[in-house]
Structures are given as C-alpha cells and as structure tokens.
Design an enzyme around this catalytic site. Structure first.
Site, PDB file in Angstrom:
ATOM      1  N   GLN A  20       0.802  -1.218   0.000  1.00  0.00           N
ATOM      2  CA  GLN A  20       0.000   0.000   0.000  1.00  0.00           C
ATOM      3  C   GLN A  20       0.842   1.279   0.000  1.00  0.00           C
ATOM      4  OE1 GLN A  20      -2.642  -1.706   3.335  1.00  0.00           O
ATOM      5  NE2 GLN A  20      -4.057  -0.440   2.185  1.00  0.00           N
ATOM      6  N   ARG A  77       3.881   0.050  13.009  1.00  0.00           N
ATOM      7  CA  ARG A  77       3.652  -1.272  12.434  1.00  0.00           C
ATOM      8  C   ARG A  77       3.768  -1.170  10.920  1.00  0.00           C
ATOM      9  NH1 ARG A  77      -2.000  -4.061  11.028  1.00  0.00           N
ATOM     10  NH2 ARG A  77      -1.174  -6.041  10.320  1.00  0.00           N
ATOM     11  N   HIS A 123       1.169  -9.194   4.685  1.00  0.00           N
ATOM     12  CA  HIS A 123      -0.007  -8.329   4.517  1.00  0.00           C
ATOM     13  C   HIS A 123      -0.385  -8.369   3.031  1.00  0.00           C
ATOM     14  CE1 HIS A 123      -2.281  -4.751   6.462  1.00  0.00           C
ATOM     15  NE2 HIS A 123      -2.830  -4.947   5.275  1.00  0.00           N
ATOM     16  N   GLU A 170      -5.123 -10.366   8.854  1.00  0.00           N
ATOM     17  CA  GLU A 170      -6.490 -10.625   8.421  1.00  0.00           C
ATOM     18  C   GLU A 170      -6.648 -11.849   7.520  1.00  0.00           C
ATOM     19  OE1 GLU A 170      -7.974  -6.926   6.795  1.00  0.00           O
ATOM     20  OE2 GLU A 170      -8.055  -6.009   8.768  1.00  0.00           O
ATOM     21  N   GLU A 381      -5.001  -2.064  14.008  1.00  0.00           N
ATOM     22  CA  GLU A 381      -5.550  -1.109  13.028  1.00  0.00           C
ATOM     23  C   GLU A 381      -6.884  -0.585  13.522  1.00  0.00           C
ATOM     24  OE1 GLU A 381      -6.106  -2.495   8.985  1.00  0.00           O
ATOM     25  OE2 GLU A 381      -4.147  -3.468   8.976  1.00  0.00           O
ATOM     26  N   TRP A 430      -4.865   3.311  11.789  1.00  0.00           N
ATOM     27  CA  TRP A 430      -4.710   3.090  10.357  1.00  0.00           C
ATOM     28  C   TRP A 430      -5.209   4.332   9.638  1.00  0.00           C
ATOM     29  CZ3 TRP A 430      -2.259  -0.553   7.551  1.00  0.00           C
ATOM     30  CH2 TRP A 430      -2.417  -0.461   6.163  1.00  0.00           C
ATOM     31  N   GLU A 437      -5.580   1.849  -1.411  1.00  0.00           N
ATOM     32  CA  GLU A 437      -6.636   1.182  -0.651  1.00  0.00           C
ATOM     33  C   GLU A 437      -7.203  -0.005  -1.453  1.00  0.00           C
ATOM     34  OE1 GLU A 437      -7.436   0.978   2.330  1.00  0.00           O
ATOM     35  OE2 GLU A 437      -9.390   0.064   2.165  1.00  0.00           O
ATOM     36  N   TRP A 438      -6.303  -0.907  -1.836  1.00  0.00           N
ATOM     37  CA  TRP A 438      -6.669  -2.173  -2.481  1.00  0.00           C
ATOM     38  C   TRP A 438      -7.652  -1.958  -3.635  1.00  0.00           C
ATOM     39  CZ3 TRP A 438      -2.806  -4.928  -0.981  1.00  0.00           C
ATOM     40  CH2 TRP A 438      -2.325  -4.821   0.315  1.00  0.00           C
TER      41      TRP A 438
HETATM   42  C1  GBH Z   1      -7.883  -3.398   6.651  1.00  0.00           C
HETATM   43  O1  GBH Z   1      -8.900  -4.324   6.410  1.00  0.00           O
HETATM   44  C2  GBH Z   1      -6.604  -3.765   5.942  1.00  0.00           C
HETATM   45  O2  GBH Z   1      -5.765  -4.515   6.802  1.00  0.00           O
HETATM   46  C3  GBH Z   1      -5.845  -2.564   5.424  1.00  0.00           C
HETATM   47  O3  GBH Z   1      -4.848  -2.999   4.563  1.00  0.00           O
HETATM   48  C4  GBH Z   1      -6.806  -1.614   4.754  1.00  0.00           C
HETATM   49  O4  GBH Z   1      -6.188  -0.548   4.135  1.00  0.00           O
HETATM   50  C5  GBH Z   1      -7.759  -1.127   5.811  1.00  0.00           C
HETATM   51  O5  GBH Z   1      -8.440  -2.193   6.379  1.00  0.00           O
HETATM   52  C6  GBH Z   1      -8.838  -0.164   5.308  1.00  0.00           C
HETATM   53  O6  GBH Z   1      -9.703  -0.823   4.443  1.00  0.00           O
HETATM   54  O7  GBH Z   1     -16.868  -4.470   0.667  1.00  0.00           O
HETATM   55  O8  GBH Z   1     -17.785  -6.665   1.095  1.00  0.00           O
HETATM   56  O9  GBH Z   1     -15.643  -6.442   0.064  1.00  0.00           O
HETATM   57  C7  GBH Z   1     -10.132  -4.039   7.053  1.00  0.00           C
HETATM   58  C8  GBH Z   1     -11.147  -5.147   6.949  1.00  0.00           C
HETATM   59  C9  GBH Z   1     -12.716  -6.304   5.640  1.00  0.00           C
HETATM   60  C10 GBH Z   1     -12.521  -3.980   5.388  1.00  0.00           C
HETATM   61  C11 GBH Z   1     -13.403  -6.401   4.314  1.00  0.00           C
HETATM   62  C12 GBH Z   1     -13.186  -4.048   4.048  1.00  0.00           C
HETATM   63  C13 GBH Z   1     -14.631  -5.193   2.613  1.00  0.00           C
HETATM   64  C14 GBH Z   1     -15.920  -5.915   2.590  1.00  0.00           C
HETATM   65  N1  GBH Z   1     -11.804  -5.183   5.674  1.00  0.00           N
HETATM   66  N2  GBH Z   1     -14.086  -5.160   3.984  1.00  0.00           N
HETATM   67  S1  GBH Z   1     -16.602  -5.871   0.991  1.00  0.00           S
END
Ligand code: GBH
Length: 479
Positions: A20, A77, A123, A170, A381, A430, A437-438
């Site tokens: 990220q 972290r 991660h 996670e 986080e 976080w 953001e993925w």
């Molecule tokens: C974290 O995940 C990550 O560890 C981090 O890398 C990331 O940047 C941060 O959160 C902020 O997002 O929309 O149905 O696909 C958090 C847990 C669980 C949050 C899945 C987003 C998406 C559900 N995540 N969720 S869906």
C-alpha cells in the site's frame, strides 16, 4: 467525557502495509506479487490504479520515520514484502539481500528515533510465482514450507531488534476476498464472469486452514529457536467488526449477531484459543470446513502471545430464513446499515462498508476478553476514510473533522474497555499515510497524513494526527 485512563505501559502509534505504501515495484530485485498482477488486470481496481509508486516509501524511509517522530508515535507497524526478500518466494529460491537491507535500515531508523517496530510478515503481497506454482495457500504443504523458510530469513535478519511479530494480517480477508468474492488478489471466485477459476464454496475454508497451520508452525519455530535469544512475542491479526441485531426483540437476529462474529473472527480465534472451529461453522459447512490433525491443532492451539485486533465499524445483522447458499461465508445473514426502526448504525465514510459506530469497539473488546480468557490485545488497526475527501479543497481536507471525531470516539471507547478490565495494551491508527486502498485504489484515504500523489508524493499532516497524539497524552497515566 470519560474519566478512565490507560496504564503507563500502554503504547500507541500508526500502521501501514508494504504494497500500500512502498512503490518501487521493480527495484533492487523485487519481483511481482499477486497484487501487482491483480491490480494490472482490467476492472479489478476501481480507479484502474496500482502500487507501482504508491507513497514511494521505499525511497522515503528517513522522511517517514521523521514524520512518525514528529507525531509522537511510540510504535510503528509495517509489513514486509515477501517478494522483496525472496523474489520468487520458495524455500529453495535465492534470498535478495537488497530487499532485506531496506527493512533493516527501516528498523534501525525507527529504533534511533525511539520508535518500536511491529512487523507483519504477510499483509497480502504473496510472491506471484508461488501463486503460479501451486495457487498459494490453496496448497497447504507447499505454502507452509515456503512461508516457514521466509519467516526464518526475516527473523534471522531483524530478529534481535524487532520484538513484536505478526504472522498474518487478516486471514479472513485473504481467504474470503481472495478466494470467495474475488475482490482481492488472486481474485478467485465461483463467479465465472469474474474469474476463470475458483470455487467459493470450498476454497476459502481450505485457505483459512492453511493460514492457521502456517501461523502455528511459524509461532512454534519462533518460540523454540528465537524467542529466548531475541526476547520477542508473536501473534496473528484478525479483522472483525461489531454486530447489533436488526430486531433487538428477535432471538434469531440476536443469535445471528453471534454467528456473524464467529464466522468473521472465531473461525481463526477459536482454533487458536480453544483448539477447534466454532460449532456454528461446522454445522453450516460440514466437511467443507477442514479438520485439524492432532499434530496441526497442537501447533495452532495456544499460538498467540497477543491477540492482534483490526477494527473499523459495525453493522445491523438480520438472520436469513432457509438454507444458506453453498458459497455463503457470513453465516446465513444480512449486513445492514439500518435497524428495524430505521436507526442508522453511523454516518457514511468514503467506503461503502465502513460506518463508524464507536460503542461497538468497546463491546467487541469485551466480547473478545470474555470468549478468549482476557488475552493481551494489541489493536493493530483502527481508522476511517472521509466521504468525498479526495475531492475536497486542501484546507478542508487537512482539517479532517470526521476523522478527528472518529478517533475521539473510538479511542474513548477503547479507554472505557480498558477501564472495564479488558487487557488492551497497544493501539495503532490506520494509517500513517493515505495509501493504495486495495480494490478502491487511491479514492479512499485513510491517512492522518495527506499524500499528494500528483505532486511527487509530498506528505502534509492532517489535523487528526495531532488529535490522536493529544488523546493518548491525555489518557495514558504517567506512573
Ligand atoms: C484493513 O482491512 C486492511 O488490513 C488494510 O490494509 C486496509 O487498508 C484497511 O483495512 C482499510 O480498508 O466491501 O464486502 O468487500 C479491514 C477489513 C474487511 C474492510 C473487508 C473491508 C470489505 C468488505 N476489511 N471489507 S466488501
């Protein structure tokens, strides 16, 4: 305002993850991870971006450490990119000293600044080659052997200086988003419009099982070969949000709330603390949920020195009638933002899944303490995006009132939980920086620091950075 306080040994800081923030995707020997491949596949990331440059942290190590120091952070972290350290990934593949050097320098710079490093081994940026060879954690034997060797290489290089290790970030996200919905790399799902391969009804449970065994195996190695001489501790980080019943009078919704948390958290935490998968999961999934061999469960049970908790928000939960779908991963229930009476769980952020609801943080901390025997908890986080932040004028963006309120409420809830006896000892916001953001790309910003992607990744502190500091300076007792 709460009058409760945090113990003098409580530590706080900020968190990030390699893919990220680092950029430098092809430098000094780094090879692609599954996220390089996935983000460069059309339609996988909403704004069509990737982590090629990100925050350019690979080239800005000193600057980032100075920033942390200016914020008063006690802990940082970060995660290690496996494909920097062992570019091909496998146990017989060459080690890339240049990659290790970067992390070694980062650790030294942090220690010199008086900041404790907390290191995540994984991660989400699996070496792409390991996906090609054997589909990553779908292959338990191969993955555990390769991850174990990677962990040893990192322990050997950084071990005595790093005292806190996280095996996986996670595992729920790795399993479900990677192998059921396909929203994250490697993007596998039963939906043939999204992926040519995948079985969302079986693969996530296999992957989750592999990750637990890999975690247990690496913890066992750490404890036997490193713990004494390095004096550190090791655990896993689980994501989990709070659940409120859609109809507080309906026992089926109340039960569904417990089931929702079991499917999200206890999937991993029950094997670690209780030596078995939750009954609710076995009941719904039958033999699609793998079983532990005696040898495996001996490694997994008791394998946390601390519980790493990632937490963001809450939902109203409504039970579903009838049989769950084959590829259901949630426990046959719906996640909602309003309850039966039209009450909202919380205001909108910039992420469709995230609505702040701070009381849920205190409740979940208590829930974890009760179910798992009051383990030592590190919040690894917690944070939020801000609706429309990306399009705000800079002065408005930097005075990030929504995020400031989020931290006041959530850190307040944390203090209340500690006051009720929950053994929580660390809190990491976080994130240090706005970052990749993925699958949302760069549209959602989670940083306490603005990163100007159009201006050479220049960093500018947001007001929330000082709010977090003021809160902990107020709450942590001096003696
Ligand atoms: C974290 O995940 C990550 O560890 C981090 O890398 C990331 O940047 C941060 O959160 C902020 O997002 O929309 O149905 O696909 C958090 C847990 C669980 C949050 C899945 C987003 C998406 C559900 N995540 N969720 S869906």
């Amino acid at each position: 305002m709460t009058t409760a306080t945090l113990p003098p040994d409580f530590r706080w800081g900020f968190a990030t993850a390699s893919y990220q923030i680092e950029g430098a995707y092809n430098e000094d020997g780094r090879l692609p991870s599954i996220w390089d491949t996935f983000s460069k596949t059309p339609d996988k990331v909403e704004d069509g971006t990737n982590g090629d440059v990100a925050c350019d942290s690979y080239h800005r190590l000193e600057e980032d450490v100075a920033l942390l120091k200016s914020y008063g952070a006690q802990v940082y972290r970060f995660s290690i990119a496996w494909p920097r350290v062992i570019p091909l990934g496998g146990r017989n593949d060459p080690i890339n000293e240049k990659g290790l050097e970067y992390y070694s320098k980062l650790v030294d710079a942090l220690l010199a600044a008086g900041i404790e490093p907390v290191v995540t081994l994984y991660h989400w940026d699996l070496p792409d080659e390991l996906y090609r060879r054997y589909r990553g954690p779908l292959n338990k034997e191969e993955f555990v052997a390769d991850f174990t060797r990677y962990a040893r290489v990192v322990f050997d290089a950084l071990g005595p200086r790093v005292k806190k290790w996280i095996t996986f970030n996670e595992p729920w996200c790795i399993s479900v988003l990677g192998y059921n919905t396909g929203k994250h790399a490697p993007g596998r799902t039963s939906d043939r419009k999204l992926s040519p391969e995948g079985d969302g009804s079986r693969e996530p449970w296999i992957v989750g099982h592999t990750l637990l065994v890999a975690h247990g195996t690496v913890v066992d190695i750490y404890r036997r070969e490193y713990k004494e001489k390095h004096g550190g501790e090791i655990g896993i980080t689980l994501n989990g949000d709070w659940a409120e019943p859609w109809d507080p009078e309906d026992p089926r919704d109340i039960e569904a709330c417990t089931r929702k948390i079991e499917f999200a958290i206890s999937w991993f935490a029950d094997p670690i603390y209780h030596g078995k998968y939750p009954d609710s999961m076995r009941k719904q999934l039958g033999d699609r949920l793998p079983t532990f061999t005696d040898e495996e469960i001996a490694l997994v049970k008791g394998s946390n020195d601390f519980y790493g908790m990632n937490h963001y928000c809450a939902n109203y939960i409504r039970h579903r009638d009838g049989e769950p779908a084959e590829d259901d991963v949630a426990g046959n229930l719906d996640h909602l933002f309003e309850d039966k009476f039209g009450n909202s769980i919380g205001p909108e952020s910039n992420c469709p899944w995230l609505r702040p609801h701070a009381p849920g943080f205190r409740k979940l901390l208590k829930w974890l303490a009760d179910r798992y025997g009051n383990p030592k908890i590190y919040v690894t986080e917690n944070g939020t995006s801000v609706k429309g932040e990306n399009d705000m004028p800079l002065d408005q963006l930097l005075d990030d009132k929504f995020r400031q309120q989020y931290y006041r409420d959530y850190i307040g809830a944390l203090v209340e939980a500690a006051n009720e006896g929950v053994n929580v000892k660390m809190y990491l916001a976080w994130s240090l920086l706005d970052n990749f953001e993925w699958s949302e790309g760069y549209q959602s910003r989670f940083g306490v620091t603005f990163v100007d992607y159009k201006n050479g990744q220049k960093r500018i502190p947001k007001k929330s950075a000082s709010v977090v500091r003021e809160l902990f300076e107020k709450y942590i007792r001096k003696e």
